[in-house]
Scaffold this motif. Structure first.
Motif, short mmCIF file in Angstrom:
data_model
loop_
_atom_site.label_atom_id
_atom_site.label_comp_id
_atom_site.label_asym_id
_atom_site.label_seq_id
_atom_site.Cartn_x
_atom_site.Cartn_y
_atom_site.Cartn_z
N GLN A 52 4.32 8.29 -3.53
CA GLN A 52 3.23 7.67 -4.27
C GLN A 52 3.62 6.22 -4.52
O GLN A 52 4.73 5.94 -4.99
CB GLN A 52 3.00 8.40 -5.60
CG GLN A 52 2.70 9.88 -5.45
CD GLN A 52 1.38 10.13 -4.73
OE1 GLN A 52 0.41 9.39 -4.94
NE2 GLN A 52 1.35 11.15 -3.88
N ALA A 53 2.73 5.29 -4.20
CA ALA A 53 3.10 3.87 -4.20
C ALA A 53 3.68 3.43 -5.55
O ALA A 53 4.70 2.73 -5.59
CB ALA A 53 1.89 3.02 -3.83
N LYS A 54 3.06 3.85 -6.65
CA LYS A 54 3.51 3.40 -7.97
C LYS A 54 4.92 3.91 -8.26
O LYS A 54 5.79 3.16 -8.74
CB LYS A 54 2.54 3.88 -9.05
CG LYS A 54 2.88 3.40 -10.45
CD LYS A 54 1.83 3.86 -11.46
CE LYS A 54 2.16 3.38 -12.87
NZ LYS A 54 1.13 3.82 -13.85
N THR A 55 5.16 5.20 -7.97
CA THR A 55 6.48 5.79 -8.22
C THR A 55 7.52 5.19 -7.29
O THR A 55 8.64 4.87 -7.70
CB THR A 55 6.42 7.31 -8.03
OG1 THR A 55 5.47 7.86 -8.95
CG2 THR A 55 7.78 7.95 -8.27
N SER A 56 7.16 5.03 -6.01
CA SER A 56 8.11 4.48 -5.04
C SER A 56 8.51 3.06 -5.41
O SER A 56 9.69 2.69 -5.30
CB SER A 56 7.50 4.51 -3.63
OG SER A 56 7.29 5.84 -3.20
N LEU A 57 7.55 2.26 -5.84
CA LEU A 57 7.86 0.89 -6.24
C LEU A 57 8.81 0.88 -7.44
O LEU A 57 9.79 0.12 -7.47
CB LEU A 57 6.58 0.13 -6.57
CG LEU A 57 6.75 -1.30 -7.08
CD1 LEU A 57 7.50 -2.16 -6.08
CD2 LEU A 57 5.38 -1.92 -7.40
N ALA A 58 8.55 1.74 -8.43
CA ALA A 58 9.42 1.80 -9.59
C ALA A 58 10.83 2.24 -9.20
O ALA A 58 11.83 1.71 -9.70
CB ALA A 58 8.84 2.76 -10.63
N TYR A 106 5.30 2.54 0.53
CA TYR A 106 6.67 2.05 0.59
C TYR A 106 7.52 2.98 1.46
O TYR A 106 7.10 4.09 1.81
CB TYR A 106 7.24 1.94 -0.83
CG TYR A 106 6.60 0.81 -1.61
CD1 TYR A 106 7.15 -0.46 -1.60
CD2 TYR A 106 5.40 1.01 -2.30
CE1 TYR A 106 6.54 -1.51 -2.27
CE2 TYR A 106 4.78 -0.03 -2.99
CZ TYR A 106 5.36 -1.29 -2.96
OH TYR A 106 4.74 -2.34 -3.61
N ASP A 117 0.83 -1.22 0.00
CA ASP A 117 0.00 0.00 0.00
C ASP A 117 0.86 1.26 0.00
O ASP A 117 0.48 2.28 -0.58
CB ASP A 117 -0.93 0.00 1.21
CG ASP A 117 -1.89 -1.18 1.19
OD1 ASP A 117 -2.44 -1.47 0.12
OD2 ASP A 117 -2.06 -1.83 2.24
N ASP A 140 8.11 -7.92 -4.16
CA ASP A 140 7.80 -7.07 -5.31
C ASP A 140 8.98 -6.16 -5.68
O ASP A 140 9.04 -5.63 -6.78
CB ASP A 140 6.54 -6.24 -5.07
CG ASP A 140 6.58 -5.44 -3.79
OD1 ASP A 140 7.52 -5.63 -2.98
OD2 ASP A 140 5.67 -4.62 -3.57
#
Length: 214
Positions: free
Chosen positions: A160-166, A110, A108, A211
């Motif tokens: 932001q989860a999407k940016t942090s994951l990338a 990072y 949810d 992930d």
């Protein structure tokens, strides 16, 4: 190779030396008043147990810290991983990830990513465009500048989860992460040991890491 250090080991030696230096109450009393019966001393409340020392580990160029605080309701853990680097122009800096088990956890949200670097020429503000990556790909992110960290200016990636994951995946993939704020180079930061450090954060603060670092 992982190296594990605990400040508690040194604290135990110091506590033992302090106990040896204390006088024994019964012997001191017998020397000053041998004819008088001694009365048992009133019971004292046991002192509160000291907070556990933070746990430190080193993985390659990365170091991790896990600090625990008993809030009375739960055990709150703060987990951090950091590496030092020499940035553009020869100035020192650090790249740090921080998360607590009281935060929203992956997937949810990072760990917060913060860069502190002693370079006053870098752009500052509430929305600084930045790029992270290597020759295999780059991640664009927005940062906001914060107060100084150990005397250095700091910038935090908008979480932001999407940016942090990338970004975290780019850090796991790269051998060295090239960082720029706008057109200004910040530095090339070694990722040696990052994968193991990130897995250690997950194990300590209780979140999945597959992930990012399968």
């Amino acid at each position: 190779m992982m190296r594990l250090f605990r400040f508690a080991d040194l604290g135990a030696v110091g506590a033992l030396a302090a106990l040896m230096a204390l006088p024994l109450p019964g012997i001191a009393l017998a020397q000053t008043a041998p004819a008088q019966p001694t009365q048992p001393a009133p019971a004292k409340a046991a002192p509160a147990a000291p907070a556990p020392a933070p746990k430190l580990e080193t993985f390659g160029r990365w170091s991790t810290l896990v600090d625990e605080v008993d809030t009375g309701e739960d055990l709150r853990k703060t987990c951090a991983a950091s590496t030092a680097f020499i940035g553009a122009g020869g100035v020192p800096g650090t790249l740090t990830l921080v998360i607590t088990n009281g935060d929203a956890l992956p997937p949810d949200a990072y760990p917060t990513v913060t860069i502190a670097v002693d370079n006053k020429d870098l752009p500052a503000g509430k929305s600084v465009a930045a790029t992270f990556g290597d020759d295999k790909g780059r991640v664009a992110a927005k940062l906001h500048s914060d107060g100084a960290v150990n005397g250095r200016l700091s910038w935090t990636v908008d979480n932001q989860a999407k940016t942090s994951l990338a970004l975290l995946r780019a850090m796991r993939r790269a051998s060295a992460l090239d960082v720029s704020f706008g057109d200004a180079p910040v530095g090339s930061i070694s990722m040696d040991g990052f994968t193991k450090a990130y897995r250690s954060l997950g194990a300590s603060c209780g979140f999945p890491t597959t992930d990012v670092a399968p």
